[in-house]
Design an enzyme around this catalytic site. Structure first.
Site, PDB file in Angstrom:
ATOM      1  N   HIS A  78       0.777  -0.835  -0.468  1.00 49.68           N
ATOM      2  CA  HIS A  78      -0.109  -0.211   0.353  1.00 49.68           C
ATOM      3  C   HIS A  78       0.613   1.257  -0.234  1.00 49.68           C
ATOM      4  O   HIS A  78       0.668   2.634  -0.781  1.00 49.68           O
ATOM      5  CB  HIS A  78      -0.898   0.169   1.533  1.00 49.68           C
ATOM      6  CG  HIS A  78      -1.852   0.949   1.467  1.00 49.68           C
ATOM      7  ND1 HIS A  78      -3.257   1.598   0.823  1.00 49.68           N
ATOM      8  CD2 HIS A  78      -1.590   2.279   1.367  1.00 49.68           C
ATOM      9  CE1 HIS A  78      -4.017   2.165   1.070  1.00 49.68           C
ATOM     10  NE2 HIS A  78      -2.968   2.842   1.583  1.00 49.68           N
ATOM     11  N   GLU A  79       1.818   1.546   0.761  1.00 48.91           N
ATOM     12  CA  GLU A  79       2.743   2.991   1.084  1.00 48.91           C
ATOM     13  C   GLU A  79       3.640   3.016  -0.561  1.00 48.91           C
ATOM     14  O   GLU A  79       4.177   3.953  -0.981  1.00 48.91           O
ATOM     15  CB  GLU A  79       3.603   2.512   2.046  1.00 48.91           C
ATOM     16  CG  GLU A  79       2.479   2.599   3.255  1.00 48.91           C
ATOM     17  CD  GLU A  79       1.151   3.588   3.810  1.00 48.91           C
ATOM     18  OE1 GLU A  79       2.046   4.481   3.227  1.00 48.91           O
ATOM     19  OE2 GLU A  79       0.343   3.343   4.093  1.00 48.91           O
ATOM     20  N   HIS A 121       1.528   4.754  -2.943  1.00 51.42           N
ATOM     21  CA  HIS A 121       2.143   6.042  -2.933  1.00 51.42           C
ATOM     22  C   HIS A 121       2.950   6.510  -3.476  1.00 51.42           C
ATOM     23  O   HIS A 121       2.935   7.125  -3.852  1.00 51.42           O
ATOM     24  CB  HIS A 121       1.945   6.469  -0.849  1.00 51.42           C
ATOM     25  CG  HIS A 121      -0.341   6.354  -1.046  1.00 51.42           C
ATOM     26  ND1 HIS A 121      -0.716   6.438  -1.562  1.00 51.42           N
ATOM     27  CD2 HIS A 121       0.095   5.083   0.318  1.00 51.42           C
ATOM     28  CE1 HIS A 121      -2.041   6.274  -0.405  1.00 51.42           C
ATOM     29  NE2 HIS A 121      -1.755   5.306   0.593  1.00 51.42           N
ATOM     30  N   ASP A 157      -7.002   7.991   3.003  1.00 49.65           N
ATOM     31  CA  ASP A 157      -6.835   8.699   1.113  1.00 49.65           C
ATOM     32  C   ASP A 157      -7.543   8.628   0.554  1.00 49.65           C
ATOM     33  O   ASP A 157      -8.176   9.569  -0.135  1.00 49.65           O
ATOM     34  CB  ASP A 157      -6.048   7.432   0.730  1.00 49.65           C
ATOM     35  CG  ASP A 157      -5.102   6.662   1.271  1.00 49.65           C
ATOM     36  OD1 ASP A 157      -3.836   7.694   1.878  1.00 49.65           O
ATOM     37  OD2 ASP A 157      -5.020   5.748   1.402  1.00 49.65           O
TER      38      ASP A 157
END
Length: 197
Positions: free
Chosen positions: A65-66, A69, A141
């Protein structure tokens, strides 16, 4: 430190210095170092480290997930540069990607706002790409993306369909939604909703 703390007031900076000093003292250090300030800033922004034992699958999902980004922040031209990525659970977050602006801005271009939206959705997109499904991990988000999109359409006239018009009545600013006057028709309201989506 100054680059990482835009918008913080004097009291916020004093709190940061105190937290950094306390962190250094806990480690028995004889001086406050950059890593103490970084840890203190993360604590102030996201909350203290949550000593939650994540299972390896959750830790892996958070890392993807990170990474989503961070990867989009690197690839989308108008994005702020990535400063740090963490998968240490803090507050309600299981991880965080920190981007620092290259300069102080007083206004934001449409390309920059679209880059913020794209980067914010990168974590969710990575989850879908890797796992085929998304999780609740993108809640914050999605809140950020929705707020940026709504402001682009309602306040800043950044909609091709609606044109350069503000749909916010100044006398209503700061009032709860139930007390705000809607200065446009129901048909325009439907168009606004379609644009924000």
């Amino acid at each position: 430190i100054a680059a990482e703390t835009p918008g913080l007031a004097g009291a916020d900076l004093r709190n940061l210095v105190n937290e950094a000093a306390l962190g250094a003292a806990r480690k028995g250090a004889d001086a406050v170092r950059a890593e103490d300030f970084a840890e203190a800033l993360q604590k102030i922004m996201l909350g203290p480290v949550r000593h939650t034992l994540l299972n390896p699958a959750d830790r892996e999902r958070t890392a993807y997930h990170e990474s989503g980004h961070a990867l989009l922040a690197l690839l989308v031209p108008a994005s702020d540069p990535v400063h740090r990525v963490s998968i240490v659970p803090r507050g309600m977050a299981l991880g965080a990607t920190y981007q620092l602006p290259v300069d102080e801005r007083t206004s934001y271009g449409e390309d920059y706002l679209r880059a913020r939206i794209t980067t914010a959705l990168g974590g969710r997109a990575a989850e879908r790409l890797v796992y085929g499904v998304v999780t609740t991990g993108a809640e914050n988000d999605l809140q950020q993306v929705t707020e940026i999109a709504r402001r682009m359409v309602l306040r800043w006239g950044m909609s091709e369909r609606l044109g350069p018009i503000s749909f916010v009545a100044h006398q209503d600013e700061g009032l709860p939604p139930a007390f705000q006057h809607q200065p446009y028709s129901e048909a325009t309201s439907e168009t606004i909703d379609a644009e924000v989506r």
